[in-house]
Every structure is written in structure tokens, then in C-alpha cells.
Write an enzyme that holds these catalytic residues in place. Structure first.
Site, PDB file in Angstrom:
ATOM      1  N   CYS A 315       0.826  -1.214   0.000  1.00  0.00           N
ATOM      2  CA  CYS A 315       0.000   0.000   0.000  1.00  0.00           C
ATOM      3  C   CYS A 315       0.852   1.252   0.000  1.00  0.00           C
ATOM      4  CB  CYS A 315      -0.856   0.074   1.254  1.00  0.00           C
ATOM      5  SG  CYS A 315      -1.935  -1.307   1.467  1.00  0.00           S
ATOM      6  N   ARG A 413     -12.217   0.334  -6.615  1.00  0.00           N
ATOM      7  CA  ARG A 413     -11.825   0.194  -5.196  1.00  0.00           C
ATOM      8  C   ARG A 413     -11.200   1.487  -4.691  1.00  0.00           C
ATOM      9  NH1 ARG A 413      -8.046  -1.908  -1.352  1.00  0.00           N
ATOM     10  NH2 ARG A 413      -9.032  -3.500  -0.064  1.00  0.00           N
TER      11      ARG A 413
HETATM   12  P1  XMP Z   1      -0.484  -7.206   3.373  1.00  0.00           P
HETATM   13  O1  XMP Z   1       0.338  -6.335   4.280  1.00  0.00           O
HETATM   14  O2  XMP Z   1      -0.970  -8.428   4.045  1.00  0.00           O
HETATM   15  O3  XMP Z   1      -1.774  -6.326   3.008  1.00  0.00           O
HETATM   16  O4  XMP Z   1       0.243  -7.493   2.093  1.00  0.00           O
HETATM   17  C1  XMP Z   1      -2.847  -6.837   2.249  1.00  0.00           C
HETATM   18  C2  XMP Z   1      -3.995  -5.849   2.255  1.00  0.00           C
HETATM   19  O5  XMP Z   1      -3.604  -4.602   1.631  1.00  0.00           O
HETATM   20  C3  XMP Z   1      -4.763  -3.986   1.044  1.00  0.00           C
HETATM   21  N1  XMP Z   1      -4.404  -3.625  -0.324  1.00  0.00           N
HETATM   22  C4  XMP Z   1      -4.029  -2.397  -0.701  1.00  0.00           C
HETATM   23  N2  XMP Z   1      -4.007  -1.232  -0.016  1.00  0.00           N
HETATM   24  N3  XMP Z   1      -3.146  -0.157  -1.939  1.00  0.00           N
HETATM   25  C5  XMP Z   1      -3.581  -0.098  -0.650  1.00  0.00           C
HETATM   26  O6  XMP Z   1      -3.569   0.991  -0.065  1.00  0.00           O
HETATM   27  C6  XMP Z   1      -3.152  -1.299  -2.686  1.00  0.00           C
HETATM   28  O7  XMP Z   1      -2.757  -1.314  -3.841  1.00  0.00           O
HETATM   29  C7  XMP Z   1      -3.631  -2.465  -2.041  1.00  0.00           C
HETATM   30  N4  XMP Z   1      -3.831  -3.739  -2.478  1.00  0.00           N
HETATM   31  C8  XMP Z   1      -4.297  -4.420  -1.394  1.00  0.00           C
HETATM   32  C9  XMP Z   1      -5.904  -4.970   1.115  1.00  0.00           C
HETATM   33  O8  XMP Z   1      -6.759  -4.555   2.144  1.00  0.00           O
HETATM   34  C10 XMP Z   1      -5.197  -6.285   1.420  1.00  0.00           C
HETATM   35  O9  XMP Z   1      -6.016  -7.192   2.096  1.00  0.00           O
END
Ligand code: XMP
Length: 503
Positions: A315, A413
């Protein structure tokens, strides 16, 4: 100092903390890690045998990983980068992987040719080989079994020429235990249930019945019909309602309104529309990070709440948009709303080690959602990449530029649905994570860490962990002390991938 006082003091100082800022205090313990219960809930009606849920991301959760997640007691949320029909097909694959009672078995007609049945199997990607056979009035007249296919050399023959005609059937009310008994005695591997009119009302398959009866699937996350549980992500608006309908028809167990800002009007509208149309499906909504948002979602009827705005490994939301709350404080504050309301809270993103699971649950979550910690498993989508003597798997944010260009769901999203590629403002990055092997071994270590942590706290179950957990805030020196130090690690352990992690 109690957990409440700890977080209130932090709040008074205007401080919000995340995983690396805290550790749990140990407490008097009578519990052994392997004896304690880690059963929990993802939403009001969706239990978890282990409190781990896989992220709705296109490099994490499709049917293969979701099937294995449920088999290991957790839950997978199929991502929404897929077209609705394809996403529903992924759900159906998980649901059809195992059965207790098959309520609507796929049947064939006596006059069909074997060739046409084989074609249908291929077209509909049916993995099984047993079909009840019906006459022109849809009454049961035989069974087509694996053996019947194997011994049929001329596929132009009709089903009635090849099928097994001596069929043992039972009444629609037959329980799984009764079915096991009948099949044992009759030595039949298939037991169709037939109503008074001769119509097929269900089917038991011996391998499924035996698995349930022998307790082999006691730790699986199974629904009341003995099928693996699975969730699926949807967005907002009319498209989301169409998607929800496809998923519900495929027997999805829980829908997740999956957005970057869960406390927004489109989410409430979608939540209401689904709840008005489908009374029996659980809907989890997110993501949020403030207690006021949790209160609004609880009041709007969410069956579960997903929390995390910007903690994820991929993120960039907090950096690009400047918003968000460090995860552990956000979990604690929101749990003060969701806990008394009986709405399970899922801490989504930002976890790096198994100890972070204990911390998230200790702070008040009922489950954790993981992306990067699962993306490197054998079961995640995509192939292994060999680079610099190590194996990796591709992992990207759903708000990364490539994901947003490829999928309108990703653009939606991040509330950029109608923007052209050059106008997109990404909120995520793409990259790769270390290959970790099969999910079963990976989850075993994560759950092992959680169990160890609960043992140190003295909590026999998640409820007790919520009650007994108390925190220290740690400094940079405390963090350095927590990790291995003053040693060149020569042998990595699978639960501490020191050389690839970013401490
Ligand atoms: P981890 O830390 O487990 O996080 O890799 C997974 C979660 O991150 C969210 N997610 C995103 N958040 N930009 C964001 O701000 C993104 O591109 C993105 N893609 C996923 C999502 O909630 C996921 O479960």
C-alpha cells in the site's frame, strides 16, 4: 496498566501505534499452546477454525488457495478482479471440492450418449465421474459410475446401455450417519436420495461421507452441508449487485464489500441493497480505521467489519493520500465499538510475522487478513520466479498502476473507475515476495506462533486473549532487542525469514 488505560493514554498523547511499536505482556498461564482454542469468527455467522483469512487480491486468492485455506480451517476471499461469472465459477469450485449431501447433483438422461456426457464434463469442467441417470420424466433409472466410463470403449453407446441399473436409493430425509450405514452394508459408493415421485432429491458420495464420519474433516471450515466455506469480494453500485447475485447463486458463504474507504456512501448503499434483497447472506464491509466509521457500519447492519487503511505491504495510500491510522491502535479503538455490538472485526494488512497475529487479536480483532504473508505460497496464483538464487512469487497491490489499468474493479476500489490510464493515481506498488512452499506448512507456523503467544499471555481462547491482553510500548532499542542481534544468521527458519524481510 490495563489495555484500556494503555490505549487511552496513547490517545491522550495523540499517538497511534502499530505492530512494531508494541509487544504483549506475558501473564500467569495454565494453558498449553497445543491445547488452547483459536476458533473465531469472520462475521456474525461465519466461523473460523483458525483466525486467518486470505486477502481478496489477484496475486493471493483464487479457488486453489481458497480451497486450501478452508481445508486448513481458515477462509479465502476470492478477489473481484475477475469478471462476475468467472469469480462465481471460482466460488463454485471451492464449494464443489468436498460435499456432505449434494443437494442438486448433476444428472444425465438415459438416452444421452456417453460421448455427449464426456463433452459436457469437459465444457462444464466437471471433475467427478458419477451421475444419476433419469428417464424422460426425470425419474431415477440408474447410475453412471467411474467404472461404467472406464469399461466403455464405444462412446457412441447410450447411457442406458452402459449404466449400472441396480441402484440402492434412500429417502430424502436420510442423514449423513444413516447414509454411511447404508453404503457400508450395501457396499455402494453412491447413494441417491429419491422422493415419493421417483425424483432425485440429493446424492451422497462415499468418500465424502466417510471423511466426515471418521472426523478427518473436523478441523476444516465446512458449512452445514459439509462443503468448504468461501467468501468473495464485491464493489459498490449496480455492478456489485449483479456480482453479488452471481456469487450467491454459486453458494458463496460471505460477501465482502471491498473498498479502500468503507465509511462512504456507496458502501452503505450497497450494504443496504444486499441486506434488503438477501436476508441470509453475511456481508462484511470495509475498510475503515476510525471508531466512528465502525459505529456507522454496525448501525448500517454490517455482519463483520474489515479494518486497515494503508498498513498493507504493497500500500502507498498513507504516503500518497496522507491518511490512515497505524493498525494496532485502530484495531483497539474500533473493537470498543464492534465488540459490544457482537460484530467480528478483521485486521487487514500490515502483518509480517506470526507474532503480529497475536498482537492484532490481543488488541481486539477476531481475525486477521493477510496478503504478503500468503502470496508466496504454492497455492497462490502465478508461477515461481527464479532470481538471484532464490525463488519468488509476483505480488501486487490492487491499487497498483498495472492492477488499475487491467481491472475496472481495482479502479473502483480506489474511486477512480472512470479515469483513463494516464489519469490514474496509484495507491499501491507491485513486486515479489519470497516463495514459501505449501500453504499447509506456512499456516502451521503462523498458527503455531499465535498459539505460543496465547500460551505466554495465559489465554485459553480468543475471548480470553481479548480480556487478558495488555501491551508495552517499545522503543527502537526494544525492537532491536526483539529481533536476533549481534549474530550473522547462517540458517534461516521458515517462521523468521530474516534475510528477505525489511526490519
Ligand atoms: P499485506 O500487508 O498483508 O496487506 O500485504 C494486504 C492488504 O492490503 C490492502 N491492499 C491495498 N491497499 N493499496 C492499498 O492501499 C493497494 O494497492 C492495495 N492492495 C491491497 C488490502 O486490504 C489487502 O487485504
Amino acid at each position: 496498566m490495563s489495555k484500556q488505560r494503555f490505549f487511552e493514554r496513547m490517545e491522550d498523547l495523540g499517538l497511534a501505534l502499530t505492530y512494531d511499536d508494541v509487544r504483549l505482556k506475558t501473564g500467569y498461564s495454565e494453558v498449553l499452546p497445543h491445547e488452547l482454542s483459536i476458533a473465531s469468527k469472520f462475521s456474525r455467522n461465519i466461523p473460523l477454525q483458525i483466525p486467518v483469512v486470505s486477502a481478496a487480491m489477484d496475486t493471493v486468492t483464487e479457488h486453489t488457495l481458497a480451497t486450501e485455506m478452508a481445508r486448513l480451517g481458515g477462509l479465502g476471499i476470492i478477489h473481484r478482479g475477475l469478471k462476475p461469472e468467472l469469480q462465481a465459477a471460482h466460488v463454485a469450485k471451492v464449494k464443489n471440492h468436498l460435499n456432505g449431501l449434494i443437494e442438486n447433483p448433476t444428472c444425465v438422461h438415459a438416452t444421452d450418449t456417453i460421448e455427449s456426457v464426456l463433452n459436457r464434463k469437459e465444457e462444464e469442467e466437471l471433475s467427478f465421474h458419477s451421475f444419476p441417470v433419469l428417464d424422460s420424466e426425470n425419474r431415477l433409472v440408474g447410475i453412471l459410475t467411474h467404472n461404467d466410463f472406464d469399461f466403455c470403449t464405444d462412446t457412441s453407446r447410450s447411457v442406458q446401455e452402459v449404466m449400472t441399473k441396480k441402484v440402492i436409493s434412500a429417502a430424502p430425509s436420510t442423514t449423513l450417519a444413516e447414509a454411511f450405514d447404508i453404503m457400508q452394508k450395501s457396499k455402494k459408493k453412491l447413494l441417491p436420495l429419491v422422493d415419493d415421485n421417483g425424483l432425485v432429491a440429493g446424492l451422497y458420495v462415499f468418500s465424502d461421507v466417510e471423511r466426515v464420519q471418521s472426523g478427518q474433516s473436523a478441523n476444516f471450515n465446512l458449512d452445514a452441508r459439509g462443503q468448504l466455506r468461501v467468501g468473495a469480494a464485491i464493489g459498490t453500485g449496480d455492478g456489485a449487485l449483479y456480482r453479488a447475485e452471481q456469487l450467491i447463486n454459486a453458494n458463496v458463504d460471505v460477501l465482502v464489500v471491498d473498498t479502500a474507504h468503507g465509511d462512504s456512501k456507496p458502501v452503505y448503499d450497497t450494504l443496504k441493497a444486499i441486506k434488503d434483497n438477501y436476508t441470509s447472506i453475511d456481508v462484511v464491509a470495509g475498510n475503515i480505521s476510525e471508531p466512528e466509521s465502525a459505529k456507522r457500519l454496525v448501525d448500517a447492519g454490517a455482519d463483520g467489519i474489515k479494518l486497515g487503511q494503508g498498513p498493507g505491504s504493497i500500500c502507498t495510500t498513507r504516503i500518497i493520500a496522507g491518511i490512515g491510522s497505524p493498525q494496532v491502535s485502530a484495531v483497539y479503538k474500533c473493537s470498543q465499538i464492534t465488540g459490544p455490538a457482537g460484530v467480528p472485526l478483521c485486521a487487514d494488512g500490515g502483518l509480517r510475522y506470526s507474532g503480529d497475529i497475536t498482537i492484532a487479536l490481543g488488541a481486539g480483532a477476531h481475525s486477521v487478513m493477510m496478503g504478503s504473508m500468503l502470496a508466496g505460497t504454492e497455492e497462490s496464483p502465478g508461477r515461481r520466479i527464479f532470481l538471484n538464487g532464490r525463488q519468488w512469487k509476483y505480488y501486487r497491490g490492487m491499487g497498483s498502476l498495472s492492477a488499475m489499468i487491467e481491472s475496472s474493479s481495482s479502479r473502483e476500489r480506489y474511486r477512480q473507475r472512470d479515469l483513463s490510464a494516464e489519469r490514474l493515481v496509484p495507491e499501491g506498488v507491485e513486486g515479489m515476495v519470497a516463495y514459501k512452499g505449501v500453504l499447509e506448512d506456512v499456516l502451521f507456523q503462523y498458527v503455531g506462533g499465535l498459539r505460543a503467544g496465547m500460551g505466554y499471555v495465559g489465554a485459553a481462547n480468543i475471548q480470553e486473549l481479548h480480556e487478558k491482553a495488555d501491551f508495552h510500548r517499545i522503543t527502537a532499542a526494544g525492537k532491536a532487542e526483539s529481533h536476533p542481534h549481534d549474530i550473522q544468521i547462517t540458517k534461516e527458519t521458515s517462521n523468521y525469514p530474516g534475510s528477505v524481510s525489511n526490519k
